[in-house]
Scaffold this motif. Structure first.
Motif, mmCIF file in Angstrom:
data_model
loop_
_atom_site.group_PDB
_atom_site.id
_atom_site.type_symbol
_atom_site.label_atom_id
_atom_site.label_comp_id
_atom_site.label_asym_id
_atom_site.label_seq_id
_atom_site.Cartn_x
_atom_site.Cartn_y
_atom_site.Cartn_z
ATOM 1 N N ARG A 78 -42.856 -113.080 -3.586
ATOM 2 C CA ARG A 78 -42.212 -114.003 -4.522
ATOM 3 C C ARG A 78 -42.072 -113.370 -5.906
ATOM 4 O O ARG A 78 -41.017 -113.475 -6.548
ATOM 5 C CB ARG A 78 -43.024 -115.294 -4.598
ATOM 6 N N GLU A 79 -43.143 -112.686 -6.352
ATOM 7 C CA GLU A 79 -43.090 -112.044 -7.666
ATOM 8 C C GLU A 79 -42.087 -110.898 -7.692
ATOM 9 O O GLU A 79 -41.509 -110.594 -8.747
ATOM 10 C CB GLU A 79 -44.483 -111.537 -8.038
ATOM 11 N N ALA A 80 -41.876 -110.261 -6.542
ATOM 12 C CA ALA A 80 -40.902 -109.171 -6.457
ATOM 13 C C ALA A 80 -39.489 -109.687 -6.193
ATOM 14 O O ALA A 80 -38.559 -108.896 -6.086
ATOM 15 C CB ALA A 80 -41.304 -108.195 -5.358
ATOM 16 N N ASN A 81 -39.366 -111.017 -6.091
ATOM 17 C CA ASN A 81 -38.072 -111.650 -5.823
ATOM 18 C C ASN A 81 -37.469 -111.145 -4.513
ATOM 19 O O ASN A 81 -36.289 -110.811 -4.431
ATOM 20 C CB ASN A 81 -37.090 -111.404 -6.975
ATOM 21 N N SER A 123 -31.552 -113.142 -4.491
ATOM 22 C CA SER A 123 -32.645 -112.178 -4.328
ATOM 23 C C SER A 123 -32.384 -111.319 -3.109
ATOM 24 O O SER A 123 -31.464 -111.566 -2.335
ATOM 25 C CB SER A 123 -33.981 -112.907 -4.174
ATOM 26 N N GLU A 142 -49.261 -100.336 -12.676
ATOM 27 C CA GLU A 142 -48.117 -100.469 -11.775
ATOM 28 C C GLU A 142 -47.013 -99.478 -12.115
ATOM 29 O O GLU A 142 -46.345 -98.953 -11.237
ATOM 30 C CB GLU A 142 -47.579 -101.904 -11.842
ATOM 31 N N LYS A 164 -47.247 -114.313 -2.282
ATOM 32 C CA LYS A 164 -47.207 -114.241 -3.747
ATOM 33 C C LYS A 164 -46.555 -112.947 -4.218
ATOM 34 O O LYS A 164 -45.706 -112.955 -5.117
ATOM 35 C CB LYS A 164 -48.624 -114.349 -4.306
ATOM 36 N N ASP A 165 -46.944 -111.822 -3.598
ATOM 37 C CA ASP A 165 -46.361 -110.531 -3.985
ATOM 38 C C ASP A 165 -44.860 -110.516 -3.735
ATOM 39 O O ASP A 165 -44.084 -110.022 -4.552
ATOM 40 C CB ASP A 165 -47.027 -109.394 -3.205
#
Length: 355
Positions: free
Chosen positions: A281-284, A249, A195, A278-279
């Motif tokens: 959420r993980e990236a806020n 966020s 990443e 999910k992506d």
């Protein structure tokens, strides 16, 4: 054996010793394949009853050919004078590791790319890594795949950073984006590139619609005025615009033309296939889609586009107007996400409106 991209056909690749860089072997069917696939993220997944390493090997060979073809478009502009370094940004330069002594050589971009092409070709012709009579296997194979796609990515990044204007002038922008997008989602699907490398090269690939974000600042006064304006949920509940903006966020708010617009449907469908809940959420990052039709159309639109994110509507278009978004009859430039022709768009509009 290696398989072709078509999921219903296995094709054995017999001659890896042939010249993979010749024009006859650069013709690929990326655009046709992706058009046939319902969604790009489905296109990169391993087909049923297919060996993972066969899939990795087959696609890696195709990505190598595609990279060759894309670089060929701008090769006359990539010279030792114009590109004295292999750079993919003002602070990112790459050196070539000399196999004979292990030292790193600073090379002009065209020389570096030549070495990449030759080196990858040599790896693909290594029948111990890419056997012709069986599926590839072992940690060495996986490691080599990662090295190959990593160097392919550097070439793409250099094209976007140093030569995107040349790509546009040649009329090959759409093809370059198609090749790079497919490559990007494939390596992300199988975690072939770290990443941090994507983040380091984000500046270089900012010309790509895949990674670029146009930063337009909305005046605080406008946000304050809009925050009390009303949206509607699918059940008709009144939702203040300000309540959808998460204070802790970032919030990505996507305004579509209307729920029956096929272009907007294509855009939403593509966007949702590329960014999962999910992506996000993980990236806020919060994602909200706003239309301007009746609230009762929201479930229809969510199902049609497979959208997992919240959808609201602003029937009066008051928020659209506050942000200076106005209707006009201009079709605008074509986009990679647009899969529907103008004729079919009109047909879909009538069909959906009268359902």
């Amino acid at each position: 054996m290696f398989i072709s991209r078509r999921r219903d056909t296995l094709v054995q690749q017999k001659r890896w010793s042939e010249d993979l860089t010749s024009p006859d072997h650069m013709m690929i069917s990326l655009e046709t394949y992706i058009e046939e696939a319902k969604l790009i993220h489905e296109a990169v997944k391993v087909p049923p009853k297919t060996d993972l390493n066969d899939w990795l090997a087959s696609n890696t060979v195709d990505f190598y050919r595609a990279m060759n073809m894309c670089y060929h478009v701008i090769s006359k502009h990539c010279t030792q004078a114009s590109c004295p370094y292999m750079n993919t940004g003002p602070r990112i330069h790459y050196a070539w590791q000399n196999g004979s002594n292990g030292k790193y050589d600073i090379l002009p971009a065209p020389d570096y790319v030549d070495k990449v092409v030759i080196w990858i070709s040599e790896q693909l012709e290594n029948h111990e890594l890419f056997p012709q009579d069986r599926s590839p296997s072992g940690e060495e194979f996986t490691s080599m795949i990662k090295k190959i796609v990593g160097r392919i990515f550097r070439v793409y990044a250099h094209i976007y950073y140093a030569h995107f204007d040349h790509v546009q002038a040649s009329g090959a922008e759409s093809h370059l984006n198609t090749c790079f997008h497919h490559f990007f989602y494939f390596v992300k699907e199988f975690d072939l590139i770290k990443e941090r490398q994507f983040l380091e090269l984000a500046e270089a690939t900012s010309s790509s619609p895949l990674l670029s974000i146009q930063n337009t600042t909305v005046p605080a006064t406008d946000l304050h005025d809009v925050s009390s304006m009303v949206l509607y949920s699918e059940k008709g509940a009144l939702i203040p615009f300000g309540s959808i903006l998460h204070p802790s966020s970032r919030t990505l708010v996507i305004f579509i033309r209307h729920f029956f617009c096929s272009m907007c449907q294509d855009y939403t469908r593509t966007f949702c296939s590329l960014l999962s809940e999910k992506d996000a959420r993980e990236a806020n990052v919060g994602v909200v889609i706003i239309g301007c039709g009746a609230p009762s159309l929201i479930p229809f639109y969510a199902k049609l586009t497979s959208c997992p994110f919240p959808i609201y509507t602003n029937p009066s278009s008051s928020i659209y107007k506050k942000f200076s978004m106005y209707r006009n009859l201009r079709i605008g430039p074509s986009a990679d996400y647009a899969k529907t022709s103008i004729a079919r768009t009109l047909g879909n509009y009538v069909k959906q409106a009268y359902k």
